[in-house]
Scaffold this active site. Structure first.
Site, mmCIF file in Angstrom:
data_model
loop_
_atom_site.group_PDB
_atom_site.id
_atom_site.type_symbol
_atom_site.label_atom_id
_atom_site.label_comp_id
_atom_site.label_asym_id
_atom_site.label_seq_id
_atom_site.Cartn_x
_atom_site.Cartn_y
_atom_site.Cartn_z
ATOM 1 N N LYS A 67 0.813 -1.224 0.000
ATOM 2 C CA LYS A 67 0.000 0.000 0.000
ATOM 3 C C LYS A 67 0.846 1.273 0.000
ATOM 4 C CE LYS A 67 -4.197 -1.895 2.038
ATOM 5 N NZ LYS A 67 -5.242 -1.800 3.035
ATOM 6 N N ASP A 99 -9.991 2.783 1.765
ATOM 7 C CA ASP A 99 -10.099 2.177 3.106
ATOM 8 C C ASP A 99 -10.728 3.177 4.080
ATOM 9 O OD1 ASP A 99 -9.081 -0.376 2.716
ATOM 10 O OD2 ASP A 99 -7.012 0.211 3.132
HETATM 11 P P1 NAP Z 1 0.081 -3.290 9.711
HETATM 12 O O1 NAP Z 1 0.481 -2.218 8.746
HETATM 13 O O2 NAP Z 1 0.930 -4.490 9.922
HETATM 14 O O3 NAP Z 1 -0.158 -2.553 11.117
HETATM 15 C C1 NAP Z 1 -0.583 -3.198 12.274
HETATM 16 C C2 NAP Z 1 0.037 -2.498 13.462
HETATM 17 O O4 NAP Z 1 -0.453 -3.099 14.676
HETATM 18 C C3 NAP Z 1 1.576 -2.632 13.480
HETATM 19 O O5 NAP Z 1 2.163 -1.411 13.854
HETATM 20 C C4 NAP Z 1 1.768 -3.717 14.543
HETATM 21 O O6 NAP Z 1 3.029 -3.666 15.151
HETATM 22 C C5 NAP Z 1 0.674 -3.361 15.503
HETATM 23 N N1 NAP Z 1 0.411 -4.424 16.467
HETATM 24 C C6 NAP Z 1 0.581 -5.761 16.331
HETATM 25 N N2 NAP Z 1 0.258 -6.398 17.481
HETATM 26 C C7 NAP Z 1 -0.128 -5.443 18.358
HETATM 27 C C8 NAP Z 1 -0.550 -5.478 19.714
HETATM 28 N N3 NAP Z 1 -0.619 -6.622 20.396
HETATM 29 N N4 NAP Z 1 -0.871 -4.311 20.318
HETATM 30 C C9 NAP Z 1 -0.753 -3.146 19.646
HETATM 31 N N5 NAP Z 1 -0.338 -3.046 18.375
HETATM 32 C C10 NAP Z 1 -0.038 -4.192 17.731
HETATM 33 O O7 NAP Z 1 -1.359 -3.871 9.325
HETATM 34 P P2 NAP Z 1 -2.564 -3.053 8.675
HETATM 35 O O8 NAP Z 1 -2.453 -3.068 7.204
HETATM 36 O O9 NAP Z 1 -2.638 -1.744 9.359
HETATM 37 O O10 NAP Z 1 -3.802 -3.995 9.073
HETATM 38 C C11 NAP Z 1 -4.238 -4.138 10.420
HETATM 39 C C12 NAP Z 1 -5.470 -5.040 10.455
HETATM 40 O O11 NAP Z 1 -6.551 -4.404 9.812
HETATM 41 C C13 NAP Z 1 -5.271 -6.378 9.728
HETATM 42 O O12 NAP Z 1 -5.898 -7.378 10.489
HETATM 43 C C14 NAP Z 1 -5.998 -6.187 8.430
HETATM 44 O O13 NAP Z 1 -6.485 -7.395 7.889
HETATM 45 C C15 NAP Z 1 -7.140 -5.295 8.890
HETATM 46 N N6 NAP Z 1 -7.720 -4.503 7.796
HETATM 47 C C16 NAP Z 1 -9.068 -4.632 7.593
HETATM 48 C C17 NAP Z 1 -9.652 -3.876 6.591
HETATM 49 C C18 NAP Z 1 -11.122 -4.015 6.349
HETATM 50 O O14 NAP Z 1 -11.584 -3.611 5.277
HETATM 51 N N7 NAP Z 1 -11.869 -4.542 7.286
HETATM 52 C C19 NAP Z 1 -8.884 -2.996 5.793
HETATM 53 C C20 NAP Z 1 -7.517 -2.890 6.053
HETATM 54 C C21 NAP Z 1 -6.934 -3.658 7.070
HETATM 55 P P3 NAP Z 1 4.181 -4.688 14.608
HETATM 56 O O15 NAP Z 1 4.332 -4.420 13.159
HETATM 57 O O16 NAP Z 1 5.367 -4.313 15.439
HETATM 58 O O17 NAP Z 1 3.655 -6.076 14.870
#
Ligand code: NAP
Length: 280
Positions: free
Chosen positions: A69, A106
């Site tokens: 992204k 998003d």
């Molecule tokens: P990302 O870029 O990997 O960001 C996730 C963040 O959460 C990272 O900074 C990660 O840290 C942190 N994290 C992990 N474990 C944690 C914990 N225990 N406590 C606090 N923070 C924590 O992922 P993303 O793209 O933002 O996506 C996040 C989630 O949203 C995913 O499950 C994705 O499938 C979902 N999502 C859903 C939609 C929808 O349409 N429903 C759209 C987009 C994303 P680290 O990297 O250090 O682990």
């Protein structure tokens, strides 16, 4: 056989289990457009070639997911103001001259789903500060939330998110905290999980029943499983809650509208998505 004149798709890694093809192909059918939406699972080394081959593959638009992204930004000719401010695209439109314009649907998907749920965010606690959290924070700012408190396991990422948006939304009090206890959930009306916690069976639940209260709405961006441990906790406490399937639906509807210039059938896309979820 009818030759497909246009093609759409999703790039990312992994994308094998994505629900986007069933949802987007249903949307294309609802518009009477003879085109196919396919998956492109790409390694980082394959990404430049994908962008070189866009014309050859007759691509007119594609979605972008993890981990591209942000990386996709470098290949675009232009970006919408929201995509620029969020610093990520999930939708790329290819115009007739082959020029690429990036959007972020998003944030619009999240906003639209909250509106459909009749949730008006004021004071928000958010877990996660990655790409999805940036889109959520942008949506919350647009919806005039007065406070957004962010916790990420990586405290520098939470601080970076706050500094990214503090000038864009000066009337929203943005803060980064170092623990869930510091989020003051008792004083919030919306709790958002924008981290991947909850996707895996062995993920812990980050909250205790006493963290939740009946003025809170709990929104989990995770939609697979449909009920995360956090949502099960909210359900048991009879607190309003939702998973992120609606966000996925609305971002998909908005992306398809960017691709085609026309509004697809939300009902057709929703039905396809719900059917797809059952098959996961
Ligand atoms: P990302 O870029 O990997 O960001 C996730 C963040 O959460 C990272 O900074 C990660 O840290 C942190 N994290 C992990 N474990 C944690 C914990 N225990 N406590 C606090 N923070 C924590 O992922 P993303 O793209 O933002 O996506 C996040 C989630 O949203 C995913 O499950 C994705 O499938 C979902 N999502 C859903 C939609 C929808 O349409 N429903 C759209 C987009 C994303 P680290 O990297 O250090 O682990």
């Amino acid at each position: 056989m009818t030759l497909l004149k246009k093609a759409y798709g999703l790039i990312g890694d992994p994308v094998k289990h994505s629900l986007s093809p069933c949802m987007q192909n249903a949307g294309l059918r609802s518009l009477g457009i003879k085109a196919k939406y396919s998956l492109f699972e790409l390694t980082p080394q394959q990404l430049p070639q994908f962008f070189r081959d866009i014309k050859k593959n007759k691509l007119r638009g594609f979605n972008v997911t993890i981990p591209y992204k942000e990386k996709a930004l470098a290949y675009l000719d232009s970006k919408s103001p929201a995509a620029r401010q969020i610093g990520a695209v999930n939708t790329v439109v290819v115009d007739a001259k082959g020029k690429l314009k990036g959007f972020n649907s998003d944030y619009q998907g999240f906003m639209q789903h909250l509106k459909a749920l009749k949730v008006k965010p004021h004071k928000v606690a958010m877990i996660g500060a990655g790409g999805a959290a940036r889109a959520v924070c942008f949506a919350l700012g647009k919806m005039k939330a007065s406070e957004v408190c962010v916790y990420d396991i990586d405290k520098y990422r939470a601080l970076a998110l706050v500094s990214q948006f503090k000038d864009t939304f000066p009337s929203c009090k943005l803060s980064a905290v170092y623990s869930i206890e510091d989020m003051d959930i008792a004083g919030k009306d919306l709790l958002v999980n924008a981290s991947p916690i909850g996707m895996r069976k062995d993920d812990p639940c980050l909250f205790k029943p006493t963290d939740l209260h009946d003025k809170l709405f709990v929104y989990d961006l995770v939609y697979n499983p449909a009920q995360t441990k956090l949502l099960a906790l909210a359900k048991a406490a009879q607190i309003k809650h939702s998973n992120g399937l609606g966000m996925l639906l609305y971002q998909g509807v908005i992306s398809l509208k960017y691709f085609t210039g026309r509004m697809p059938s939300v009902t057709a896309m929703q039905k396809a998505l719900e059917k797809g979820v059952k098959q996961l």
